[in-house]
Enzyme design. Structure first.
Site, PDB file in Angstrom:
ATOM      1  N   HIS A  81      71.821  60.474  19.899  1.00 32.60           N
ATOM      2  CA  HIS A  81      71.990  59.967  18.532  1.00 32.60           C
ATOM      3  C   HIS A  81      70.661  60.031  17.783  1.00 32.60           C
ATOM      4  O   HIS A  81      70.608  60.485  16.625  1.00 32.60           O
ATOM      5  CB  HIS A  81      72.500  58.527  18.598  1.00 32.60           C
ATOM      6  CG  HIS A  81      72.596  57.837  17.275  1.00 32.60           C
ATOM      7  ND1 HIS A  81      73.766  57.723  16.556  1.00 32.60           N
ATOM      8  CD2 HIS A  81      71.646  57.198  16.529  1.00 32.60           C
ATOM      9  CE1 HIS A  81      73.544  57.064  15.442  1.00 32.60           C
ATOM     10  NE2 HIS A  81      72.262  56.725  15.399  1.00 32.60           N
ATOM     11  N   GLU A  82      69.590  59.592  18.419  1.00 35.76           N
ATOM     12  CA  GLU A  82      68.279  59.588  17.763  1.00 35.76           C
ATOM     13  C   GLU A  82      67.749  60.999  17.559  1.00 35.76           C
ATOM     14  O   GLU A  82      67.168  61.310  16.511  1.00 35.76           O
ATOM     15  CB  GLU A  82      67.283  58.750  18.576  1.00 35.76           C
ATOM     16  CG  GLU A  82      67.671  57.296  18.762  1.00 35.76           C
ATOM     17  CD  GLU A  82      68.004  56.592  17.456  1.00 35.76           C
ATOM     18  OE1 GLU A  82      67.397  56.941  16.417  1.00 35.76           O
ATOM     19  OE2 GLU A  82      68.865  55.696  17.466  1.00 35.76           O
TER      20      GLU A  82
ATOM     21  N   HIS B 172      69.336  62.362  14.533  1.00 35.96           N
ATOM     22  CA  HIS B 172      68.684  61.900  13.308  1.00 35.96           C
ATOM     23  C   HIS B 172      67.522  62.825  12.950  1.00 35.96           C
ATOM     24  O   HIS B 172      67.345  63.222  11.792  1.00 35.96           O
ATOM     25  CB  HIS B 172      68.138  60.479  13.494  1.00 35.96           C
ATOM     26  CG  HIS B 172      69.102  59.398  13.145  1.00 35.96           C
ATOM     27  ND1 HIS B 172      69.835  59.390  11.976  1.00 35.96           N
ATOM     28  CD2 HIS B 172      69.436  58.248  13.807  1.00 35.96           C
ATOM     29  CE1 HIS B 172      70.593  58.294  11.933  1.00 35.96           C
ATOM     30  NE2 HIS B 172      70.373  57.591  13.032  1.00 35.96           N
TER      31      HIS B 172
ATOM     32  N   GLU C  67      74.671  57.693   9.615  1.00 35.47           N
ATOM     33  CA  GLU C  67      74.944  57.198  10.972  1.00 35.47           C
ATOM     34  C   GLU C  67      76.167  57.882  11.575  1.00 35.47           C
ATOM     35  O   GLU C  67      76.184  58.196  12.772  1.00 35.47           O
ATOM     36  CB  GLU C  67      75.142  55.681  10.947  1.00 35.47           C
ATOM     37  CG  GLU C  67      73.873  54.891  10.736  1.00 35.47           C
ATOM     38  CD  GLU C  67      72.816  55.200  11.778  1.00 35.47           C
ATOM     39  OE1 GLU C  67      73.158  55.251  12.978  1.00 35.47           O
ATOM     40  OE2 GLU C  67      71.660  55.405  11.393  1.00 35.47           O
TER      41      GLU C  67
END
Length: 291
Positions: A143-144, A147, A225
């Protein structure tokens, strides 16, 4: 106290630098103080300038304010696994290897920061390392990394710069108009009253416009997100991403500063969903399940 002191010192230094930049720009462009042109330059310098400087300093600020332990040389199997996992995900995402760090915090959380896709940092909390299994941690890291790969740090800085510029310009332009209309007849007392009117009106309008602008920025943050969740699912597996979000249901409140919490796997609570940086976990899980 360390975070507060660092925040104040850094912001004072940034304001001084931007003040010098404003003086030089208006001098070179020959723009007089009090004109609309001066106000446009002032709003741009402090609106965009502040956001861009914060972006460039984001990694340094994260390391100093949160006492990050950057893993330069893995000391044990867990650190080695973290670095190798991020390296593998970064390669598949097409970005340069981020720095990997650990910080002490009871909440299960992680965040990404940095001025660009190829100059970034991914940090995880000790609460996440001890509260999740490897599959769930892998999904959070993915997930990071997503980003970073999506360029979210840069995009958020640009968006914040746009809204900051609008807020500063609109508030001060309206305040100037109001103070001119309500100025007194007596020259000396009129100037004093005009200044006080300008100061009060501009402060009130900056707060009001800032709140409205925050709704726009938070909306974009929530959409971002969802994209990072999808990116995490693509890199680590949809079932792992869903499991990680399910685990966060029993999480502690995030203790990260607001500028970093926006890029974490888990956000802070708010009175209204309009002011949330992250969508509710239920919506994020449902979105992944439907994908």
């Amino acid at each position: 106290m360390k975070r507060i002191a660092l925040f104040l010192i850094t912001n004072i230094a940034v304001m001084l630098v931007l003040g010098v930049v404003l003086t030089l720009l208006t001098s070179v462009l020959g723009i007089g103080h009090g004109s609309v042109g001066y106000l446009v330059v002032l709003a741009g310098v402090f609106g965009f300038g502040g956001s861009l400087v914060s972006l460039q300093m984001s990694k340094w600020m994260a390391k100093k304010s949160m006492d990050l332990q950057v893993i330069d040389h893995p000391q044990d199997e867990q650190e080695r696994w973290l670095v190798e996992t991020v390296a593998s995900q970064a390669q598949r995402a097409g970005i340069k290897m981020p720095e990997v760090a650990i910080y002490h915090g009871p909440e299960m959380n992680a965040f990404a920061t940095g001025p660009s896709r190829n100059n970034s940092l991914v940090a995880v909390s000790t609460g996440l390392l001890y509260g999740m299994n490897k599959d769930e941690i892998e999904a959070v890291l993915a997930h990071e990394v997503s980003h970073v790969a999506n360029g979210d740090m840069v995009t958020m800085a640009l968006m914040q710069g746009v809204v900051n510029t609008f807020v500063i310009f609109a508030a001060r332009f309206i305040a100037g108009t109001v103070s001119n209309v309500l100025g007194g007849d007596d020259e000396e007392s009129g100037e004093e009253a005009s200044y006080m009117t300008y100061f009060v009106v501009s402060m009130v309008l900056e707060i009001l416009f800032g709140m409205l602008a925050s709704v726009i920025v938070m909306y974009y943050s929530r959409q971002r997100e969802y994209r990072a969740d999808e990116g995490g699912a693509a890199l680590a597996g949809r079932h792992k991403m869903i499991a990680a979000l399910e685990r966060l249901r029993n999480n502690h409140e995030s203790s990260m500063p607001a500028n970093m919490a926006a890029f974490g796997i888990s956000g802070k609570s708010a009175m209204s969903e309009l002011l949330l940086t992250h969508p509710p976990l239920e919506k994020r899980i449902a979105s992944l399940q439907q994908g």
